[in-house]
Enzyme design. Structure first.
Site, PDB file in Angstrom:
ATOM      1  N   CYS A 188      31.983  34.299  28.772  1.00  0.00           N
ATOM      2  CA  CYS A 188      30.971  34.254  27.702  1.00  0.00           C
ATOM      3  C   CYS A 188      29.844  35.271  27.915  1.00  0.00           C
ATOM      4  CB  CYS A 188      30.401  32.848  27.590  1.00  0.00           C
ATOM      5  SG  CYS A 188      31.688  31.618  27.338  1.00  0.00           S
ATOM      6  N   HIS A 224      21.074  31.343  25.689  1.00  0.00           N
ATOM      7  CA  HIS A 224      22.495  31.040  25.514  1.00  0.00           C
ATOM      8  C   HIS A 224      22.589  29.644  24.884  1.00  0.00           C
ATOM      9  CE1 HIS A 224      26.663  31.882  26.207  1.00  0.00           C
ATOM     10  NE2 HIS A 224      26.844  30.871  27.036  1.00  0.00           N
ATOM     11  N   HIS A 247      29.599  28.453  19.284  1.00  0.00           N
ATOM     12  CA  HIS A 247      29.701  29.288  20.478  1.00  0.00           C
ATOM     13  C   HIS A 247      30.931  30.200  20.359  1.00  0.00           C
ATOM     14  CE1 HIS A 247      29.546  30.897  24.348  1.00  0.00           C
ATOM     15  NE2 HIS A 247      29.635  29.812  25.101  1.00  0.00           N
TER      16      HIS A 247
END
Lengths: 411, 255
Positions: free
Chosen positions: A176, A304, A339
């Site tokens: 990620c 994040h 996400h």
């Protein structure tokens, strides 16, 4: 390939001159921006009752019609690649085109670079042929077809071929943190004179592999995710693509400056972040150092903020470590768009650039009661705010971290 | 540091298929994939030989770049087939199926906390790892960086690969690792003499097909081919490695 006529001594400044997005919000960065401004979620329950951010079938059909007729796709087909467009192709091509159009780039040239981030690539081809994997029917042509494009590098090769591009490329798969790391590498390539311009992006598709995989870790939220909330219980996986055009010239199209970035590892756990946020804090500190600014100059952190219990605690610890308890404003937009894993750093960096252009600090949708153990000033709703510097952070499986700093430009 | 700042090759290690076998039964590697173990063996060997590297260079100034073409293909296949056969998603298979899993494993095992990245680019993945390590070192993001290329075979797919490959390249598996340093790193490791100076690695895009040597090894074979050719070539030269679809080029300079 290295071009010898590029200046390798001067440290160039790096500007964002174009952005493009395909996300569950729709086609185009403006669609996502409007959703983010109004804290309106795009997360929906899917057929399997998992809450995900999916690009609609109508949008994919529209992109398919648009792209199959495009010059780029013709170039790809005229090379030795013979493939039907997958969702990853559709989203990446559209986001790339939007960014290049905004930047006024007609094509990529030999002095340019192309850096892509993904962890899924053309994985949906695999999944459609699951039966062949199950039976290992090696002679079946369908298995060969999906194996041909199994490598994650294929999507990058296809994007390059669509541009007739033979310059510097790189595909980053650092979970990620990948797209944020892609931006940082592109910054270095431009600063050092390796390339004059760099197209940087991330693309991720929703797949059974990732949905069931994250579910096996009990990481998926049973509703729309709630970053930094005391009742948060997981993430919403999503698909999409984000691209940014970076260049060194004093282009009139400058949207924001990419000041620098930092990359660091936790060395702690394969899937959980260090609760003390050590790697994340190192990445943030390095980003500030490379940007040449002090922590107190950052006006807003686009976190994040996945909504997983561990991520939010770790990231909060990192922010406190670097920025102290001065109450720096922090937001997460994951509840808006979900996400997008490797692409998240690119899509959310687009939001950071638009926030600087519009001088709007975005909110954190779905937060109700902030986790009392997270001592941050979480911004709930979008608001006008004079901002000069924004920090974007990302954390990934394997303990990989990346952070970038953007600044406002006078237009 | 500029585009042309010096980067030095200190050491290299190749791990061919089979060297991971003694490690498979060790408790430490109970949950590790073969790719993790092969790269572990490569890095462990480098660090053992690289005199006091971990004492002389802090964990924040040691970087790692991992290049792989297929990643954990076998584990991905196992995850998917287990899912279909038993409706069970096994967390360990998902965790280890990720491209970045090897990097995470190495980072944990060796306490590497500096700049780290996983890259992939078909049969140029190893070269891209080296090129990225050069970027890291020239940007001064670390003083030393380990560039790794690795891939493992999935025997049940070999017939598929063979059918897809018109040049009928023999595929293998293994890991290769290079220990690279910039001038600052070299100063810290003053007791070590570099093997050569790495000026550039050209990868990506359409590179003209070469008549150079191609070593049948494994998909990310750039590091292995490069290391083996180092043993038979002068250390200030250009090494061109022929690949199934082109070639890559390592430019080396005098020290």
């Amino acid at each position: 390939m290295i071009s010898s006529n590029l200046n390798s001594n001067q440290e160039n400044e790096v500007y964002v001159t174009g952005v493009g997005v395909v996300a569950p919000s729709g086609i185009g960065s403006d669609c996502l921006w409007r959703r983010a401004l109004s804290n309106q979620t795009c997360i929906r329950a899917g057929e399997d009752n998992q809450f995900v951010g999916r690009v609609s079938a109508d949008n994919l059909a529209e992109l398919s019609n648009r792209i199959i007729e495009s010059e780029q796709w013709s170039r790809l087909r005229s090379s030795d690649l013979d493939i039907a467009p997958s969702p990853a192709h559709l989203m990446a091509f559209a986001a790339m085109s939007e960014a290049m159009t905004q930047a006024g780039w007609s094509h990529l040239g030999p002095d340019d670079g192309l850096i892509l981030a993904t962890t899924t690539g053309l994985v949906t081809g695999w999944e459609s042929e699951l039966g062949h994997f199950l039976n290992e029917q090696a002679d079946d042509p369908k298995l060969a077809d999906c194996m041909r494009y199994q490598g994650l590098g294929c999507i990058l090769q296809h994007l390059a071929a669509s541009q007739n591009f033979s310059g510097q490329t790189r595909l980053i798969t650092t979970a990620c943190a990948a797209a944020t790391q892609a931006l940082i590498l592109a910054h270095q390539w431009i600063r050092s004179g390796r390339v004059k311009r760099c197209l940087v992006g991330g693309v991720e598709v929703l797949s059974n592999l990732t949905i069931r995989g994250f579910d096996s870790f009990q990481l998926l939220s049973d509703g729309v995710c709630k970053p930094f909330d005391q009742n948060r219980n997981g993430i919403n996986l999503a698909e999409g693509a984000g691209f940014l055009c970076l260049e060194s010239d004093a282009s009139p199209n400058r949207l924001a400056k990419l000041c620098g970035g930092g990359i660091a590892a936790d060395g702690y756990h394969m899937t959980a972040p260090d609760p003390q946020g050590s790697g994340c804090a190192s990445a943030m500190s390095l980003a500030l150092k490379h940007a040449g600014i002090d922590a107190d100059m950052i006006d807003w952190i686009h976190a994040h903020g996945t909504g997983s219990p561990h991520n939010d605690v770790s990231e909060a610890a990192a922010i406190l470590k670097v920025f102290g308890d001065r109450g720096i404003a922090v937001s997460s937009t994951k509840a808006i768009h979900g996400h997008m894993l490797a692409a998240s750093g690119a899509v959310e960096s687009v939001l950071c650039v638009m926030a600087l252009v519009n001088q709007v600090m975005l909110g954190t949708a779905k937060i109700e009661t902030q986790d009392p153990t997270i001592n941050l000033e979480v911004n709930r709703d979008s608001c006008d705010r004079s901002m000069n510097y924004i920090l974007k952070s990302t954390l990934g499986f394997g303990g990989s971290n990346g952070a970038v700093v953007f600044s406002r430009v006078t237009r | 540091m500029s585009l042309r700042s010096d980067v030095f090759l200190i050491d290299y290690e190749l791990v061919e298929s089979g060297r991971e076998q003694p490690y498979l039964s060790k408790p430490k590697f109970r949950r590790a994939s073969r790719g993790m173990i092969m790269t572990y063996v490569a890095v462990e060997s480098l660090l053992e030989r690289s005199w006091q590297l971990k004492e002389l260079i802090s964990e924040q100034r040691l970087g790692v770049v991992v290049g792989t073409s297929q990643g954990e293909l076998e584990i991905t296949k196992n995850f998917l087939t287990t899912l279909v056969k038993s409706e069970t998603a096994r967390p360990i298979l998902f965790q280890n199926s990720l491209h970045n899993a090897v990097l995470g494993f190495l980072s944990i095992e060796f306490g590497i906390k500096g700049a780290s990245m996983t890259v992939s680019n078909g049969s140029y993945s190893g070269e891209d790892a080296v090129a990225t390590a050069l970027d890291f070192l020239r940007a001064d993001w670390c003083d030393a960086c380990i560039a790794i290329g690795w891939d493992t075979k999935v025997n049940s797919f070999e017939k598929v690969w063979a059918a897809l490959d018109p040049e009928n390249v023999k595929r293998g598996e293994g890991a290769g690792a290079l220990l690279l340093v910039n001038q600052s790193g070299l100063n810290r490791l003053s007791a070590r003499s570099p093997i050569t100076r790495v000026v550039e690695v050209e990868t990506g895009g359409k590179i003209a097909k070469s008549t150079g040597q191609y070593i049948d090894y494994y998909d990310s074979n750039g590091i292995a081919s490069f290391s083996r050719l180092l043993e038979v070539t002068p250390h200030a030269c250009e090494i061109q490695i022929g690949k199934p679809n082109g070639s890559s080029r390592f430019v080396l300079g005098p020290i």
